[in-house]
Design an enzyme around this catalytic site. Sequence first.
Site, PDB file in Angstrom:
ATOM      1  N   GLY A 169       2.616  -1.342   4.352  1.00  0.00           N
ATOM      2  CA  GLY A 169       2.787   0.080   4.002  1.00  0.00           C
ATOM      3  C   GLY A 169       4.118   0.546   3.756  1.00  0.00           C
ATOM      4  O   GLY A 169       4.706   0.495   2.729  1.00  0.00           O
ATOM      5  N   GLY A 170       4.742   1.118   5.027  1.00  0.00           N
ATOM      6  CA  GLY A 170       5.939   1.966   4.853  1.00  0.00           C
ATOM      7  C   GLY A 170       7.060   0.909   4.015  1.00  0.00           C
ATOM      8  O   GLY A 170       7.776   1.390   3.118  1.00  0.00           O
TER       9      GLY A 170
ATOM     10  N   GLU B 244      -5.696  -5.423  10.311  1.00  0.00           N
ATOM     11  CA  GLU B 244      -4.495  -4.519  10.640  1.00  0.00           C
ATOM     12  C   GLU B 244      -4.912  -3.841  11.787  1.00  0.00           C
ATOM     13  O   GLU B 244      -5.766  -2.601  11.858  1.00  0.00           O
ATOM     14  CB  GLU B 244      -4.479  -3.310   9.290  1.00  0.00           C
ATOM     15  CG  GLU B 244      -4.298  -3.984   7.933  1.00  0.00           C
ATOM     16  CD  GLU B 244      -3.656  -3.001   7.196  1.00  0.00           C
ATOM     17  OE1 GLU B 244      -2.604  -3.320   6.757  1.00  0.00           O
ATOM     18  OE2 GLU B 244      -4.440  -2.064   6.780  1.00  0.00           O
TER      19      GLU B 244
ATOM     20  N   ASN C  21       0.695  -1.054  -0.026  1.00  0.00           N
ATOM     21  CA  ASN C  21      -0.173  -0.091   0.018  1.00  0.00           C
ATOM     22  C   ASN C  21       0.877   1.381  -0.041  1.00  0.00           C
ATOM     23  O   ASN C  21       1.572   1.692   1.094  1.00  0.00           O
ATOM     24  CB  ASN C  21      -0.914   0.059   1.071  1.00  0.00           C
ATOM     25  CG  ASN C  21      -1.726   1.222   1.406  1.00  0.00           C
ATOM     26  OD1 ASN C  21      -1.862   1.996   0.422  1.00  0.00           O
ATOM     27  ND2 ASN C  21      -2.149   1.407   2.584  1.00  0.00           N
ATOM     28  N   TRP C  22       0.710   1.742  -1.083  1.00  0.00           N
ATOM     29  CA  TRP C  22       1.726   3.210  -1.285  1.00  0.00           C
ATOM     30  C   TRP C  22       1.324   4.461  -0.564  1.00  0.00           C
ATOM     31  O   TRP C  22       1.939   5.403  -0.740  1.00  0.00           O
ATOM     32  CB  TRP C  22       2.361   3.175  -2.801  1.00  0.00           C
ATOM     33  CG  TRP C  22       3.165   2.206  -3.309  1.00  0.00           C
ATOM     34  CD1 TRP C  22       3.548   1.071  -2.724  1.00  0.00           C
ATOM     35  CD2 TRP C  22       3.791   2.248  -4.532  1.00  0.00           C
ATOM     36  NE1 TRP C  22       4.191   0.170  -3.653  1.00  0.00           N
ATOM     37  CE2 TRP C  22       4.285   0.906  -4.730  1.00  0.00           C
ATOM     38  CE3 TRP C  22       3.658   2.850  -5.824  1.00  0.00           C
ATOM     39  CZ2 TRP C  22       5.017   0.394  -5.757  1.00  0.00           C
ATOM     40  CZ3 TRP C  22       4.310   2.401  -7.045  1.00  0.00           C
ATOM     41  CH2 TRP C  22       5.024   1.463  -7.174  1.00  0.00           C
ATOM     42  N   LYS C  23       0.047   4.264  -0.176  1.00  0.00           N
ATOM     43  CA  LYS C  23      -0.657   5.364   0.422  1.00  0.00           C
ATOM     44  C   LYS C  23      -0.344   6.424  -0.404  1.00  0.00           C
ATOM     45  O   LYS C  23      -0.317   6.460  -1.654  1.00  0.00           O
ATOM     46  CB  LYS C  23      -0.035   5.529   1.940  1.00  0.00           C
ATOM     47  CG  LYS C  23       0.156   4.495   2.709  1.00  0.00           C
ATOM     48  CD  LYS C  23       0.229   4.602   4.346  1.00  0.00           C
ATOM     49  CE  LYS C  23       0.391   3.370   4.880  1.00  0.00           C
ATOM     50  NZ  LYS C  23       0.137   3.438   6.208  1.00  0.00           N
TER      51      LYS C  23
HETATM   52  C1  PEP Z   1      -0.932  -0.135   5.786  1.00  0.00           C
HETATM   53  O1  PEP Z   1      -0.919   0.873   5.451  1.00  0.00           O
HETATM   54  O2  PEP Z   1      -1.766  -0.965   5.576  1.00  0.00           O
HETATM   55  C2  PEP Z   1       0.041  -0.627   6.767  1.00  0.00           C
HETATM   56  C3  PEP Z   1      -0.033  -1.742   7.135  1.00  0.00           C
HETATM   57  O3  PEP Z   1       1.362   0.156   7.004  1.00  0.00           O
HETATM   58  P1  PEP Z   1       2.569   0.062   7.597  1.00  0.00           P
HETATM   59  O4  PEP Z   1       3.168  -1.187   7.183  1.00  0.00           O
HETATM   60  O5  PEP Z   1       3.455   0.936   7.300  1.00  0.00           O
HETATM   61  O6  PEP Z   1       2.344  -0.095   9.174  1.00  0.00           O
END
Ligand code: PEP
Length: 261
Positions: free
Chosen positions: A234-235, A167, A9-11
């Site tokens: 995400g990150g 999540e 997920n590149w947000k």
């Molecule tokens: C996400 O955005 O779905 C996520 C899990 O972010 P991160 O991996 O940065 O916690």
Amino acid sequence: MRTPIIAGNWKMYKNVAEAMDLANEIKRSVFDITNVEIVIAPSFTNLGDVGEMLIETNVGLASQNCYWESEGAFTGEVSVPMIKSVGCGYIIIGHSERRKYFSETNETVNKKVRACIDGGLIPIMCVGETLEEREAGKTLEIVKTQVEGGLAGFDEKYLEKLIIAYEPVWAIGTGRTATPEQAQEVHAMIRALLKELYSEEMSSVTRILYGGSVKPDNIESIMREEDIDGGLIGGASLKSDGFVDIIKTTGDLYAKKGTDA
Ligand code: PEP
């Protein structure tokens, strides 16, 4: 065995040139991986270009949101047919950032899941509790309500391709990961709930991903849990090295599971 999925997920990161570079690096590094379903979710503005680059590759494309109407006077919204037309196969729905900052509810998630499936795409429906809810001992109750609300009114056949992402909100972008045991407890509850709501078959084939500060150094312990079928990242999906490491570790573990079985 359920094929694992690693979805990035590149947000709201990356302009079009940066997104193309990252997608290209990922595509070139994973072309020979056949036992992991790989998905990336760039922002709307990058879907068209990245989608073109991914044609006939083993990297799938997702959008991070959608609207439930297919067209109309809904300024700023993007519909499922539009998302499909740029090559997406998946849509992330009900991410906690959308629930928190854009007032999404189980009801809007439900409408989006319906629009997504009606449009022929695969929903990655996100659920998860806040820290406050966890500390109040309400984790299972909250997640159960989110799953039931998001899927209300759908029958089993309709949900054939459903993907759920658990999540915990307190683990997203915080560097604080749920322990594998904490994650497994919720995944097992979701699987049991699917069995209760639908059937043993539906519960055993539905993929349930974990998301929340997944990194190359913790993916293995998370993926060893019985009911965890991959990750929503995400990150760590914003740099190709880390994301590709996560995919490769997942593929290696899956290959080993197959040999052990
Ligand atoms: C996400 O955005 O779905 C996520 C899990 O972010 P991160 O991996 O940065 O916690």
